[in-house]
Write a protein that holds these residues in place. Sequence first.
Motif, PDB file in Angstrom:
ATOM      1  N   ALA A 186      39.431  46.211  34.066  1.00 37.25           N
ATOM      2  CA  ALA A 186      40.501  45.348  33.793  1.00 37.25           C
ATOM      3  C   ALA A 186      39.994  44.109  34.211  1.00 37.25           C
ATOM      4  O   ALA A 186      40.197  43.210  33.521  1.00 37.25           O
ATOM      5  CB  ALA A 186      41.583  45.701  34.750  1.00 37.25           C
ATOM      6  N   GLU A 187      39.332  43.856  35.276  1.00 31.24           N
ATOM      7  CA  GLU A 187      38.728  42.449  35.462  1.00 31.24           C
ATOM      8  C   GLU A 187      37.751  42.079  34.677  1.00 31.24           C
ATOM      9  O   GLU A 187      37.741  40.844  34.378  1.00 31.24           O
ATOM     10  CB  GLU A 187      38.259  42.627  37.150  1.00 31.24           C
ATOM     11  N   ILE A 188      36.854  42.886  34.041  1.00 28.52           N
ATOM     12  CA  ILE A 188      35.762  42.479  33.208  1.00 28.52           C
ATOM     13  C   ILE A 188      36.583  42.117  31.923  1.00 28.52           C
ATOM     14  O   ILE A 188      36.204  41.120  31.225  1.00 28.52           O
ATOM     15  CB  ILE A 188      34.858  43.548  32.858  1.00 28.52           C
ATOM     16  N   ILE A 189      37.479  42.939  31.625  1.00 26.49           N
ATOM     17  CA  ILE A 189      38.130  42.637  30.089  1.00 26.49           C
ATOM     18  C   ILE A 189      38.859  41.324  30.192  1.00 26.49           C
ATOM     19  O   ILE A 189      38.780  40.311  29.414  1.00 26.49           O
ATOM     20  CB  ILE A 189      39.169  43.685  29.792  1.00 26.49           C
ATOM     21  N   THR A 190      39.569  40.941  31.505  1.00 26.89           N
ATOM     22  CA  THR A 190      40.212  39.813  31.612  1.00 26.89           C
ATOM     23  C   THR A 190      39.212  38.640  31.468  1.00 26.89           C
ATOM     24  O   THR A 190      39.457  37.545  30.823  1.00 26.89           O
ATOM     25  CB  THR A 190      41.143  39.741  32.962  1.00 26.89           C
ATOM     26  N   ALA A 191      38.084  38.819  32.176  1.00 23.57           N
ATOM     27  CA  ALA A 191      37.247  37.598  32.314  1.00 23.57           C
ATOM     28  C   ALA A 191      36.702  37.269  30.980  1.00 23.57           C
ATOM     29  O   ALA A 191      36.445  36.503  30.197  1.00 23.57           O
ATOM     30  CB  ALA A 191      35.927  38.090  33.295  1.00 23.57           C
ATOM     31  N   ILE A 192      36.167  38.614  29.977  1.00 22.58           N
ATOM     32  CA  ILE A 192      35.761  38.367  28.801  1.00 22.58           C
ATOM     33  C   ILE A 192      36.775  37.731  27.809  1.00 22.58           C
ATOM     34  O   ILE A 192      36.521  37.069  26.824  1.00 22.58           O
ATOM     35  CB  ILE A 192      35.485  39.814  28.216  1.00 22.58           C
ATOM     36  N   ILE A 193      37.929  37.950  28.112  1.00 20.88           N
ATOM     37  CA  ILE A 193      39.043  37.078  27.232  1.00 20.88           C
ATOM     38  C   ILE A 193      39.188  35.701  27.683  1.00 20.88           C
ATOM     39  O   ILE A 193      39.261  34.776  26.991  1.00 20.88           O
ATOM     40  CB  ILE A 193      40.283  37.826  27.419  1.00 20.88           C
ATOM     41  N   THR A 194      39.619  35.408  29.073  1.00 22.50           N
ATOM     42  CA  THR A 194      39.620  34.131  29.568  1.00 22.50           C
ATOM     43  C   THR A 194      38.577  33.018  29.508  1.00 22.50           C
ATOM     44  O   THR A 194      38.850  31.847  29.300  1.00 22.50           O
ATOM     45  CB  THR A 194      40.294  34.297  30.816  1.00 22.50           C
ATOM     46  N   PHE A 203      40.967  25.652  33.488  1.00 25.61           N
ATOM     47  CA  PHE A 203      40.304  26.366  34.735  1.00 25.61           C
ATOM     48  C   PHE A 203      41.161  26.806  35.611  1.00 25.61           C
ATOM     49  O   PHE A 203      40.888  28.056  36.078  1.00 25.61           O
ATOM     50  CB  PHE A 203      39.177  25.038  35.304  1.00 25.61           C
ATOM     51  N   THR A 204      41.985  26.084  36.186  1.00 21.33           N
ATOM     52  CA  THR A 204      43.116  26.473  37.178  1.00 21.33           C
ATOM     53  C   THR A 204      43.610  27.722  36.505  1.00 21.33           C
ATOM     54  O   THR A 204      43.845  28.982  37.549  1.00 21.33           O
ATOM     55  CB  THR A 204      43.842  25.572  37.623  1.00 21.33           C
ATOM     56  N   LEU A 205      44.107  27.879  35.512  1.00 11.58           N
ATOM     57  CA  LEU A 205      44.886  29.029  34.837  1.00 11.58           C
ATOM     58  C   LEU A 205      44.087  30.159  34.852  1.00 11.58           C
ATOM     59  O   LEU A 205      44.439  31.336  35.340  1.00 11.58           O
ATOM     60  CB  LEU A 205      45.359  28.618  33.606  1.00 11.58           C
ATOM     61  N   VAL A 206      42.648  30.068  34.280  1.00 10.59           N
ATOM     62  CA  VAL A 206      41.874  31.220  34.100  1.00 10.59           C
ATOM     63  C   VAL A 206      41.559  31.687  35.568  1.00 10.59           C
ATOM     64  O   VAL A 206      41.401  32.882  35.811  1.00 10.59           O
ATOM     65  CB  VAL A 206      40.554  30.691  33.527  1.00 10.59           C
TER      66      VAL A 206
END
Length: 102
Positions: free
Chosen positions: A34-42, A15-18
């Motif tokens: 980029a924020e959405i893609i990062t969230a979709i992955i993490t 959770f901390t890393l995400v």
Amino acid sequence: MNIHKEGIAPIAIAFTLVLIINLIVSWTTHNTAAEIITAIITIPLLLLIVWFFRDPFRPVIPDDSVIICPADGKIVAIEKVVENEYFKDERLKISVFMSPLN
């Protein structure tokens, strides 16, 4: 759904890393895509870790005529084997295949 006590630390670390990864991407890129893609992955990875450490409630009805499996999964083999380390005789081995989602 309960979480197994051994999963608390890995879940907290994940959770901390995400959170850190998503904040870094948000602060450095200022790019909504980029924020959405990062969230979709993490976030799905975090949810997979939480799912891995779940400890679902299983009602157990005492009955000497049934065998209760110690894990979710699929029974892939039932065979007789000779166990020489502890029991030193023939035993019945039941192999259960578990995927990461079991």
